[in-house]
Design a protein around this motif. Structure first.
Motif, mmCIF file in Angstrom:
data_model
loop_
_atom_site.group_PDB
_atom_site.id
_atom_site.type_symbol
_atom_site.label_atom_id
_atom_site.label_comp_id
_atom_site.label_asym_id
_atom_site.label_seq_id
_atom_site.Cartn_x
_atom_site.Cartn_y
_atom_site.Cartn_z
ATOM 1 N N ASP A 1 43.171 42.418 45.882
ATOM 2 C CA ASP A 1 42.107 42.036 44.958
ATOM 3 C C ASP A 1 41.814 40.548 45.012
ATOM 4 O O ASP A 1 41.360 39.959 44.036
ATOM 5 C CB ASP A 1 42.474 42.474 43.533
ATOM 6 N N LEU A 2 42.062 39.925 46.157
ATOM 7 C CA LEU A 2 41.711 38.506 46.339
ATOM 8 C C LEU A 2 40.234 38.447 46.708
ATOM 9 O O LEU A 2 39.870 38.499 47.875
ATOM 10 C CB LEU A 2 42.583 37.881 47.433
ATOM 11 N N ARG B 1 52.238 39.751 48.288
ATOM 12 C CA ARG B 1 50.985 39.955 47.549
ATOM 13 C C ARG B 1 50.696 38.735 46.684
ATOM 14 O O ARG B 1 50.955 38.750 45.474
ATOM 15 C CB ARG B 1 51.109 41.211 46.660
ATOM 16 N N ASP C 1 48.783 35.834 44.427
ATOM 17 C CA ASP C 1 47.686 35.795 43.452
ATOM 18 C C ASP C 1 46.607 34.820 43.892
ATOM 19 O O ASP C 1 45.453 34.932 43.481
ATOM 20 C CB ASP C 1 48.228 35.353 42.084
ATOM 21 N N SER D 1 42.680 35.973 42.913
ATOM 22 C CA SER D 1 42.664 37.400 42.537
ATOM 23 C C SER D 1 41.639 37.657 41.426
ATOM 24 O O SER D 1 41.231 36.739 40.702
ATOM 25 C CB SER D 1 44.045 37.833 42.051
ATOM 26 N N ASP D 2 41.266 38.927 41.295
ATOM 27 C CA ASP D 2 40.336 39.327 40.224
ATOM 28 C C ASP D 2 40.848 38.846 38.870
ATOM 29 O O ASP D 2 40.093 38.321 38.060
ATOM 30 C CB ASP D 2 40.196 40.858 40.184
#
Ligand code: PXG
Length: 464
Positions: free
Chosen positions: A113-114, A283, A285, A306-307
């Protein structure tokens, strides 16, 4: 005005350079005596200097010319963009097409979600953004005390006051009042130099667990983020043991610490995937990007966010930005660079062809009497020079003495291979062919042989 051109004698250009140009990370007085090497043009993986030497650039400039030199497409795009819209800012509720297209493309390429990009002019600026962004993120979440960023000794995150503070280079901290407050450094996973009798696996785990100890000592309510390069670059291409990153990820998850992967070197194919985080299975952020984003053809950097982080930051005004955030010419050049990387399947070339071929030849260098270990991930590699492979001893001379001799021999043999202390490092353009890798290795071996002879002759081949 007197024109200064490529056609002037080298000595004249060197004298002018010495008179007026201050070089970064350089003892300028010393360089003035010696004269800087003048690079006049480049194509593919090859530099030409003012004396007509053809030099294989096994560092891709400063780890950045991923697609190789001399791609006209990027020059054409830059010229077109300069004519159409050379500059406009992205501050006051405005935007432009190149930055929209580039941000969308980066979001597509980045994992998970980047999906959001804050642009900067360089990696240093991007890491300064990250310092303010993670602190502001926690403040927005009602936890302003979470302001400490944990980093690592011997990390490199840039040269501005903020990013230089994040970095763990003691020589940098000694000049100019660094680090800024609330940056904490833990040890690096450098098994060769610091692992002692521990196995690499145990050592990797121990060094990762220093993050947990630091969080517990500093207090969970004080720690905002952990930042690290997936593979330390400027620190000497330190490849962490396989146990390291999974444990770091576990700790970041457990304590809800933001993970910032500094992908300035590892990003855009260098490790055999689009991002080093994918190679290391983490993963993040936030990712810091620069260098390979434009293959160095135009200055640009940024933070991929990220989102969740973007949503929290987006709740009010983030009082931060640079004149050249999302510069249209740099954005257009970067976009064209990404098109070439993707359409020419250059990351696939690294994974299937260049990296396996280089790995075999690179690791075989350990048969050389000076070479202790050879490490390589994708297209970034290092060898440790040592007078004793079994004990992994350092030389009985100031660190870097032998590495410097080796680097000088490389230059004399038309190879750019750098030294960090007594480690030799490479990071060639990703487009390098097997034949060019043969040349690289041939010149590296010749240089190592010459270095070995010189080191013995000067009585330096002794352990500390
Ligand atoms: N992060 C990393 C991981 C880097 O390698 C930066 C941030 C800073 O980027 P800018 O664009 O501000 O330089 C870097 C830069 C060396 C050397 O000697 C390495 C870098 C820069 C200068 C010299 O290996 N890396």
């Amino acid at each position: 005005m007197n024109a200064i051109t490529n056609h002037m004698p080298t000595a004249e250009l060197q004298a002018l350079d010495a008179a007026h140009h201050m070089h970064p990370f350089t003892a300028n007085g010393e360089l003035a005596e010696k004269g800087a090497r003048i690079i006049t043009r480049a194509s593919g993986v090859t530099l030409t200097d003012s004396e007509g030497n053809q030099i294989l650039d096994a560092m891709a400039g400063l780890w950045c010319v991923n697609i190789g030199y001399g791609r006209d497409e990027l020059a054409d795009v830059a010229a077109r963009q300069m004519r159409e819209l050379p500059y406009y800012n992205t501050f006051f509720q405005t935007t432009h097409v190149p930055v929209i297209a580039l941000a969308k493309k980066i979001a597509e390429l980045a994992p998970g979600d980047l999906n959001h990009v804050f642009f900067a002019g360089s990696g240093s600026e991007a890491n300064d953004t990250n310092i303010r962004m993670v602190r502001h993120y926690w403040a927005r979440k009602g936890k302003p005390s979470k302001s400490i960023i944990i980093s690592r000794k011997n990390a490199y995150h840039g040269s501005s006051v903020g990013s230089g503070s994040l970095g763990g280079m003691s020589a940098m901290h000694e000049q100019g009042g660094l680090p800024i407050p609330d940056i904490h450094h833990i040890n690096q996973p450098n098994w060769w130099a610091e692992g002692g009798d521990t196995t690499p696996e145990d050592f990797g785990l121990q060094r990762a667990q220093e993050l947990e100890q630091a969080i517990l000592e500093l207090g969970e309510d004080r720690v905002a983020a952990f930042i690290a390069e997936p593979v330390q670059g400027a620190g000497g291409v330190i490849v962490p043991p396989a146990t390291y990153w999974p444990e770091i990820q576990r700790i970041c998850d457990k304590y809800e610490i933001l993970l910032i992967a500094d992908e300035v070197i590892c990003g855009f194919g260098r490790t055999g995937n689009w991002f080093g985080s994918q190679t290391m299975g983490i993963r993040p952020d936030i990712m810091t990007i620069a260098k390979g984003l434009s293959s160095g053809y135009a200055p640009i950097g940024g933070s991929i966010v990220s989102d969740e982080v973007a949503a929290v930051i987006g709740g009010d005004e983030f009082n931060h930005g640079y004149t050249y955030s999302g510069h249209p010419v740099s954005s257009a050049v970067a976009l064209e660079n990404l098109r070439i990387l993707e359409e020419e399947n250059i990351v696939g070339h690294v994974q299937d062809v260049a990296a396996p071929y280089l790995k075999d030849k690179w690791e075989a260098l350990t048969d050389h009497p000076l070479v202790g270990e050879a490490k390589i991930v994708g297209m970034m590699g290092s060898i440790a020079l040592t007078p004793n492979k079994e004990t992994r001893a350092a030389f009985a001379a100031p660190a870097g003495t032998v590495g410097y001799i080796c680097r000088e021999r490389c230059f004399a043999n038309n190879l750019v291979m750098r030294h960090v202390g007594d480690r030799m490092i490479i990071s060639p353009p990703l487009v390098i062919t097997p034949e060019e890798i043969d040349t690289l290795i041939e010149r590296a071996r010749l240089s190592l042989d010459e270095c070995y002879e010189q080191v013995k002759a000067e009585g330096l081949y002794t352990a500390l």
